[in-house]
Design an enzyme around this catalytic site. Sequence first.
Site, PDB file in Angstrom:
ATOM      1  N   CYS A 134      12.883  51.001  16.986  1.00 49.41           N
ATOM      2  CA  CYS A 134      13.916  50.098  16.490  1.00 49.41           C
ATOM      3  C   CYS A 134      13.662  48.666  16.963  1.00 49.41           C
ATOM      4  O   CYS A 134      12.823  48.421  17.817  1.00 49.41           O
ATOM      5  CB  CYS A 134      15.291  50.565  16.960  1.00 49.41           C
ATOM      6  SG  CYS A 134      15.933  51.968  16.033  1.00 49.41           S
TER       7      CYS A 134
ATOM      8  N   HIS B 155      19.486  46.252  16.497  1.00 51.72           N
ATOM      9  CA  HIS B 155      20.639  46.430  17.378  1.00 51.72           C
ATOM     10  C   HIS B 155      20.555  45.504  18.586  1.00 51.72           C
ATOM     11  O   HIS B 155      19.570  44.800  18.815  1.00 51.72           O
ATOM     12  CB  HIS B 155      20.773  47.893  17.806  1.00 51.72           C
ATOM     13  CG  HIS B 155      19.661  48.406  18.677  1.00 51.72           C
ATOM     14  ND1 HIS B 155      19.620  48.206  20.032  1.00 51.72           N
ATOM     15  CD2 HIS B 155      18.556  49.128  18.368  1.00 51.72           C
ATOM     16  CE1 HIS B 155      18.547  48.791  20.537  1.00 51.72           C
ATOM     17  NE2 HIS B 155      17.880  49.349  19.544  1.00 51.72           N
TER      18      HIS B 155
END
Length: 464
Positions: free
Chosen positions: A378, A359
């Site tokens: 992440c 992301h």
Amino acid sequence: MRFGSMICWLGLISICFTSHADERLTRAQNMLYQQVSLIALVDQDEQFERYKTKLLKSQLSQTQLKQIEMQIADFWSQRNLPIRNGAVSQSADPFIRAMALEPQLDGYLHIQNRIRHLQWLAEQDWWQPISISKLIRPGMSDPAIPSIVKRLWLLGDSNSSAKSTNQLDPSTATSLKRFQRRHGLQPDAVIGPETIKWLNVTPKQRASMLANNYIERAEFMAQRSHRFLVINIPAFEMELFNNGRVELASRVIVGKPYRPTPLLSSAISNVVINPSWRVPKKILYNDLLPQVRKDGNYINERNFDVYDRDDKQVLRTAEQWSDLAKGPFPFRFVQRPGVNNTLGRYKFYFPNDHSVYLHDTVDPKLFQLSNRALSSGCIRVENVEGLANWMAANLVKDKQTWVDRHRDRKRTQWFALNSKLNVHLVYWTAWLDESNQAQFRNDIYQMNTKPNASPPVSAQINDL
């Protein structure tokens, strides 16, 4: 021709043939020795160490050579790595057989030469530990500087092998910056604990790191499709391969050592513009609620909606939220899309058991840090716009909606793809770069100190 002269002439021919055959055998043994030297750093079987000694100390018979050749061929075969020509294994010429056994891998000769140099350094008595008592900055003097300069020279980062002064002068600073870049450190020419640690890594350790990571990467690349994304966690780098070449690259941020990014392979199946963020419980309790206890306005300021167990939105005053955060908290947080959303503008979703994905970020300055193990698992992508544009041009089905949704920063939109993009999270701590310079990185998750170990992974890892 007289009979005696003929015997002499035939003898000379015999000597020539024997000399030529001996030369071919010597060259074959040298080639096999180089292969075995690399394999011995990777394979745990001590037989390759014994083969090294045999190939170096004495001239071997054809039978002995073929035994070693079989073991070398088996090593490459077990790893599904191609060799030059397996069809010439029955050739009577040992040099032809040795050449045929060499693996057909990018950079093989370069890695072999580098390992040969490191193994030569390991045979010398030059790698005594260097220690310092304080940080050494450019312009300062320290008794350790001459030893540091010599080590930089031995490793190829300095053009000079000796210094007549103890000062960290501009030329030494330049060499230090080069060394620091090759080891993923901040290139500031300041000699501190991390720089000293890497200067003290022995040639034998370096050779082992290069050999093991080279073979691991070669195995990985041999099994890949023509188009895929790879994130090398210790290097904090992402590369998009398309038809054998890197089409897109970016720095990334990965998980902290106590919230590591897992090693896995999956495929990106969706791209999300303006994602919302469902906060995992672990991050809620460890990171967000302490902020809410200090200031209940944190929820509204960061655009969080709060829901109860029945998925009904809960509204409270700032003071009430601050009090509620001090006790049991049966609520969940969802951050609305927008310019302050933690996930940024884009999210690249791929199925996995750890709830990790790629992301954007609202804190781009963190990409300037040398140690980018900063997330909760992440992967944050610096060149996220480039990756999104590539996905839109090559994989996104509804291109018109893609264009339309970029005008609205607050509306979430999921996009399906024409085909999935394979993504691989890998762990390589050493390699040769495009300039054939040896690159080394910290073992941030301590995986190389525990054979066959994987980083601990929480049940639901997500990101801040």
